[in-house]
Design a protein around this motif. Structure first.
Motif, PDB file in Angstrom:
ATOM      1  N   MET A  97      43.518  20.670  33.875  1.00 38.44           N
ATOM      2  CA  MET A  97      42.535  21.703  33.526  1.00 38.44           C
ATOM      3  C   MET A  97      42.092  22.466  34.763  1.00 38.44           C
ATOM      4  O   MET A  97      42.054  21.908  35.857  1.00 38.44           O
ATOM      5  N   GLU A  98      41.766  23.746  34.550  1.00 39.84           N
ATOM      6  CA  GLU A  98      41.244  24.588  35.628  1.00 39.84           C
ATOM      7  C   GLU A  98      40.011  25.296  35.093  1.00 39.84           C
ATOM      8  O   GLU A  98      40.030  25.811  33.977  1.00 39.84           O
ATOM      9  N   ILE A  99      38.966  25.314  35.889  1.00 39.98           N
ATOM     10  CA  ILE A  99      37.792  26.137  35.552  1.00 39.98           C
ATOM     11  C   ILE A  99      37.586  27.091  36.730  1.00 39.98           C
ATOM     12  O   ILE A  99      37.523  26.647  37.876  1.00 39.98           O
ATOM     13  N   ARG A 100      37.511  28.390  36.433  1.00 38.85           N
ATOM     14  CA  ARG A 100      37.317  29.385  37.488  1.00 38.85           C
ATOM     15  C   ARG A 100      36.122  30.263  37.167  1.00 38.85           C
ATOM     16  O   ARG A 100      35.981  30.719  36.033  1.00 38.85           O
ATOM     17  N   ALA A 101      35.297  30.508  38.189  1.00 37.83           N
ATOM     18  CA  ALA A 101      34.182  31.437  38.009  1.00 37.83           C
ATOM     19  C   ALA A 101      34.761  32.832  37.799  1.00 37.83           C
ATOM     20  O   ALA A 101      35.650  33.257  38.528  1.00 37.83           O
ATOM     21  N   GLY A 102      34.282  33.544  36.769  1.00 39.59           N
ATOM     22  CA  GLY A 102      34.754  34.902  36.499  1.00 39.59           C
ATOM     23  C   GLY A 102      33.736  35.909  36.993  1.00 39.59           C
ATOM     24  O   GLY A 102      33.222  35.785  38.109  1.00 39.59           O
ATOM     25  N   THR A 103      33.385  36.880  36.128  1.00 34.37           N
ATOM     26  CA  THR A 103      32.389  37.884  36.512  1.00 34.37           C
ATOM     27  C   THR A 103      31.018  37.237  36.606  1.00 34.37           C
ATOM     28  O   THR A 103      30.691  36.343  35.831  1.00 34.37           O
ATOM     29  N   GLY A 104      30.218  37.683  37.578  1.00 29.46           N
ATOM     30  CA  GLY A 104      28.847  37.186  37.648  1.00 29.46           C
ATOM     31  C   GLY A 104      28.449  36.541  38.960  1.00 29.46           C
ATOM     32  O   GLY A 104      27.365  35.982  39.072  1.00 29.46           O
ATOM     33  N   GLY A 105      29.331  36.587  39.959  1.00 27.50           N
ATOM     34  CA  GLY A 105      28.961  36.104  41.301  1.00 27.50           C
ATOM     35  C   GLY A 105      28.510  34.652  41.334  1.00 27.50           C
ATOM     36  O   GLY A 105      29.140  33.785  40.730  1.00 27.50           O
ATOM     37  N   ASP A 106      27.384  34.415  42.051  1.00 29.18           N
ATOM     38  CA  ASP A 106      26.881  33.040  42.210  1.00 29.18           C
ATOM     39  C   ASP A 106      26.575  32.377  40.872  1.00 29.18           C
ATOM     40  O   ASP A 106      26.802  31.191  40.683  1.00 29.18           O
ATOM     41  N   GLU A 107      26.030  33.169  39.945  1.00 31.03           N
ATOM     42  CA  GLU A 107      25.665  32.622  38.638  1.00 31.03           C
ATOM     43  C   GLU A 107      26.909  32.129  37.892  1.00 31.03           C
ATOM     44  O   GLU A 107      26.879  31.117  37.201  1.00 31.03           O
ATOM     45  N   ALA A 108      28.041  32.844  38.046  1.00 24.08           N
ATOM     46  CA  ALA A 108      29.304  32.418  37.407  1.00 24.08           C
ATOM     47  C   ALA A 108      29.760  31.076  37.986  1.00 24.08           C
ATOM     48  O   ALA A 108      30.282  30.223  37.265  1.00 24.08           O
ATOM     49  N   CYS A 109      29.562  30.901  39.301  1.00 17.83           N
ATOM     50  CA  CYS A 109      29.924  29.619  39.944  1.00 17.83           C
ATOM     51  C   CYS A 109      29.061  28.481  39.402  1.00 17.83           C
ATOM     52  O   CYS A 109      29.551  27.383  39.131  1.00 17.83           O
ATOM     53  N   LEU A 110      27.760  28.751  39.234  1.00 15.55           N
ATOM     54  CA  LEU A 110      26.850  27.728  38.697  1.00 15.55           C
ATOM     55  C   LEU A 110      27.257  27.359  37.264  1.00 15.55           C
ATOM     56  O   LEU A 110      27.248  26.194  36.879  1.00 15.55           O
ATOM     57  N   PHE A 111      27.649  28.391  36.476  1.00 18.17           N
ATOM     58  CA  PHE A 111      28.069  28.146  35.092  1.00 18.17           C
ATOM     59  C   PHE A 111      29.376  27.346  35.057  1.00 18.17           C
ATOM     60  O   PHE A 111      29.545  26.449  34.229  1.00 18.17           O
ATOM     61  N   ALA A 112      30.303  27.649  35.997  1.00 13.40           N
ATOM     62  CA  ALA A 112      31.555  26.873  36.082  1.00 13.40           C
ATOM     63  C   ALA A 112      31.221  25.400  36.341  1.00 13.40           C
ATOM     64  O   ALA A 112      31.855  24.493  35.789  1.00 13.40           O
ATOM     65  N   GLY A 113      30.182  25.169  37.167  1.00 12.60           N
ATOM     66  CA  GLY A 113      29.722  23.802  37.428  1.00 12.60           C
ATOM     67  C   GLY A 113      29.170  23.154  36.170  1.00 12.60           C
ATOM     68  O   GLY A 113      29.439  21.975  35.887  1.00 12.60           O
ATOM     69  N   ASP A 114      28.406  23.913  35.362  1.00 12.48           N
ATOM     70  CA  ASP A 114      27.865  23.391  34.094  1.00 12.48           C
ATOM     71  C   ASP A 114      29.003  23.000  33.142  1.00 12.48           C
ATOM     72  O   ASP A 114      28.938  21.968  32.463  1.00 12.48           O
ATOM     73  N   LEU A 115      30.043  23.847  33.084  1.00 15.42           N
ATOM     74  CA  LEU A 115      31.182  23.560  32.193  1.00 15.42           C
ATOM     75  C   LEU A 115      31.903  22.295  32.645  1.00 15.42           C
ATOM     76  O   LEU A 115      32.282  21.456  31.823  1.00 15.42           O
ATOM     77  N   PHE A 116      32.095  22.161  33.969  1.00 18.83           N
ATOM     78  CA  PHE A 116      32.761  20.958  34.474  1.00 18.83           C
ATOM     79  C   PHE A 116      31.958  19.712  34.099  1.00 18.83           C
ATOM     80  O   PHE A 116      32.522  18.721  33.622  1.00 18.83           O
ATOM     81  N   ASN A 117      30.635  19.754  34.282  1.00 18.42           N
ATOM     82  CA  ASN A 117      29.792  18.599  33.927  1.00 18.42           C
ATOM     83  C   ASN A 117      29.894  18.278  32.428  1.00 18.42           C
ATOM     84  O   ASN A 117      29.916  17.117  32.031  1.00 18.42           O
ATOM     85  N   MET A 118      29.971  19.345  31.613  1.00 22.72           N
ATOM     86  CA  MET A 118      30.100  19.174  30.156  1.00 22.72           C
ATOM     87  C   MET A 118      31.396  18.427  29.816  1.00 22.72           C
ATOM     88  O   MET A 118      31.385  17.448  29.063  1.00 22.72           O
ATOM     89  N   TYR A 119      32.509  18.871  30.411  1.00 24.50           N
ATOM     90  CA  TYR A 119      33.796  18.209  30.136  1.00 24.50           C
ATOM     91  C   TYR A 119      33.826  16.787  30.715  1.00 24.50           C
ATOM     92  O   TYR A 119      34.394  15.883  30.106  1.00 24.50           O
ATOM     93  N   ASN A 120      33.208  16.620  31.866  1.00 21.96           N
ATOM     94  CA  ASN A 120      33.169  15.294  32.496  1.00 21.96           C
ATOM     95  C   ASN A 120      32.468  14.299  31.571  1.00 21.96           C
ATOM     96  O   ASN A 120      32.956  13.186  31.339  1.00 21.96           O
TER      97      ASN A 120
END
Length: 370
Positions: free
Chosen positions: A118-141
Motif C-alpha cells: 500500500m502507498e499513501i501520498r499527500a495530494g493537494t493541501g500542503g501540510d494539512e494533506a500530510c497530516l490527513f495522510a497520517g490520519d489515513l495510515f493510523n486508520m489502516y494500522n
C-alpha cells in the motif's frame, strides 16, 4: 421453477469439474508440480463448498415437493400438520440457500487472497494533506490490528509539521487484497486545520494505492527449443584453445511480451576451456536476460495499474469524503454514509467495506445472469 432450474444447471455443470479435480489432485505428476497442485487444491476446496450447498439445495427442493404431495394426497390430519410445518420451514430456507449458492458462483478474483503493498501520498493541501495522510495510515494500522494482520512499513517521507508526504507499507494476512482493494483512490478531507488561525475550513486530499503482492517471479524456458553450436575459441591460452571446440553459442526463440513478436536471442560463451561449464554459463545468461525483460514489463504493468488506481491526487477524482464539521464519511461510489467519523478513523471501516463488497457482487451477479 425456472430460476431453480437455472441454478441447478450451473451446479450440474460444476459437478463434473469437481470430480475431475478430485482425481487430478491424487495424480503423482500433479503433486510434483507444486504450483499446479496448490492451485487445484484451492479449486477443490471452493468447489467442495459449492457441492455441499448443492446437496442441501436439492434436499430442500425435494422436501418441498414431498410436503406438497402429502398435503394434496394425505387424509391424516397429523401428517398434514407435519407436512405444513416442513413446507413452511423449507420454503423459508430455499431463498437463503439460493443466495448462498449465487454468491458462491460469483467468479472470484484470484488476487483476492494475496497480501498487499500500500502507498499513501499527500495530494493537494500542503501540510494539512500530510497530516490527513497520517490520519489515513493510523486508520489502516488500527484496522489491520483488528484483523490480526501484520503491517510493516517499507519506506516513509515525513511531513514538515507531522503526518507523511508519502508512506509505503506491506500488509500480510488472510484475504488482504480482497478486503483492502476498495480503498484505492483519492480520499478527501474537509476540516479546519490545526495550522489555520482564522478558523476557515480547508479541503485537502490524499491518494491511496492498494496493489496485490506479486507472485514469486519465475522464468519459463523450454530448453528443447535451444539450438546449440560449438566453435573453437580464439585468443590467449596456448594450443588447446584453438584445437578444442570449447566455445558455445545458443540461439533461443523468445516471444517479446511488449511486442508479441518472436525474436531470436543469441548468446556466446568462451569464458572457460570446459565446454559444459560454458554451456551452463550461457544458459544462466539466457535466464537473466529473459528475467530482466519480462520483469521490467511486469513492473511497468504494476506502475500503469497504480496510475489508474490512484489518479493524480487531484481533489476532483475522489472516492470518499471525510467531513469533520458534520462528523460524517461518505463513499461516493455507492452513496454510503456513516456518521461515526471518529470511529471510522479509529479503524472501524469494516461496514463500509462490506457495503462495497455487496455492491460489487451485485454487479458480478448481473454479469453472470443468475
Amino acid at each position: 421453477m425456472a430460476e431453480n432450474n437455472n441454478i441447478l444447471e450451473k451446479l450440474d455443470g460444476l459437478e463434473s469439474r469437481f470430480e475431475e479435480v478430485s482425481t487430478l489432485i491424487t495424480d503423482p505428476d500433479v503433486i510434483n508440480d507444486q504450483q499446479r497442485y496448490v492451485k487445484l487444491t484451492k479449486e477443490y476446496k471452493d468447489l467442495g463448498d459449492i457441492m455441499d450447498a448443492r446437496k442441501r439445495y436439492i434436499a430442500c427442493l425435494n422436501a418441498i415437493k414431498e410436503a406438497k404431495d402429502v398435503l394434496a394426497n394425505e387424509a391424516d390430519a397429523d401428517m398434514k400438520e407435519m407436512a405444513r410445518e416442513e413446507l413452511q420451514e423449507n420454503e423459508e430456507l430455499l431463498p437463503k440457500l439460493e443466495e448462498e449458492i449465487k454468491m458462491a458462483l460469483v467468479p472470484k478474483d484470484p488476487e483476492d487472497a494475496k497480501n498487499v503493498q500500500m502507498e499513501i501520498r499527500a495530494g493537494t493541501g500542503g501540510d494539512e494533506a500530510c497530516l490527513f495522510a497520517g490520519d489515513l495510515f493510523n486508520m489502516y494500522n488500527k484496522f489491520c490490528e483488528s484483523k490480526g494482520w501484520k503491517l510493516s512499513i517499507t519506506s516513509v517521507s515525513d511531513g514538515a509539521v507531522g503526518g507523511f508526504k508519502e508512506i509505503d507499507f506491506a500488509v500480510t494476512g488472510d484475504n488482504v487484497y480482497g478486503i483492502l482493494k476498495y480503498e484505492s483512490g483519492v480520499h478527501r478531507v474537509q476540516r479546519v486545520p490545526a495550522t489555520e488561525t482564522q478558523g476557515r475550513m480547508h479541503t485537502s486530499a490524499a491518494t491511496v494505492a492498494v496493489l496485490p503482492e506479486a507472485d514469486k517471479f519465475e522464468v519459463h524456458i523450454n530448453e528443447g527449443d535451444i539450438k546449440w553450436d560449438t566453435f573453437r575459441s580464439s585468443g590467449a591460452g596456448g594450443q588447446n584453445v584453438n584445437k578444442v571446440s570449447s566455445g558455445v553459442r545458443l540461439r533461443y526463440p523468445w516471444k517479446n511480451p511488449n511486442t508479441g513478436e518472436t525474436e531470436e536471442i543469441l548468446i556466446e560463451c568462451t569464458e572457460t576451456r570446459d565446454q559444459p561449464k560454458n554451456k551452463e554459463r550461457a544458459l544462466s545468461r539466457l535466464y537473466t536476460f529473459i528475467y530482466d525483460k519480462e520483469h521490467s514489463k511486469y513492473v511497468n504493468d504494476i506502475a500503469s495499474r497504480r496510475k489508474s488506481l490512484v489518479s493524480t491526487g487531484d481533489r476532483s477524482a475522489k472516492i470518499r469524503t471525510y467531513n469533520f464539521p458534520q462528523g460524517r464519511v461518505t463513499d461516493h461510489r455507492i452513496g454510503y454514509t456513516t456518521h461515526d467519523l471518529q470511529g471510522f478513523l479509529n479503524g472501524n471501516i469494516q461496514d463500509m467495506i462490506d457495503a462495497l463488497t455487496i455492491a460489487e457482487n451485485a454487479e458480478k451477479l448481473k454479469e453472470s445472469e443468475l
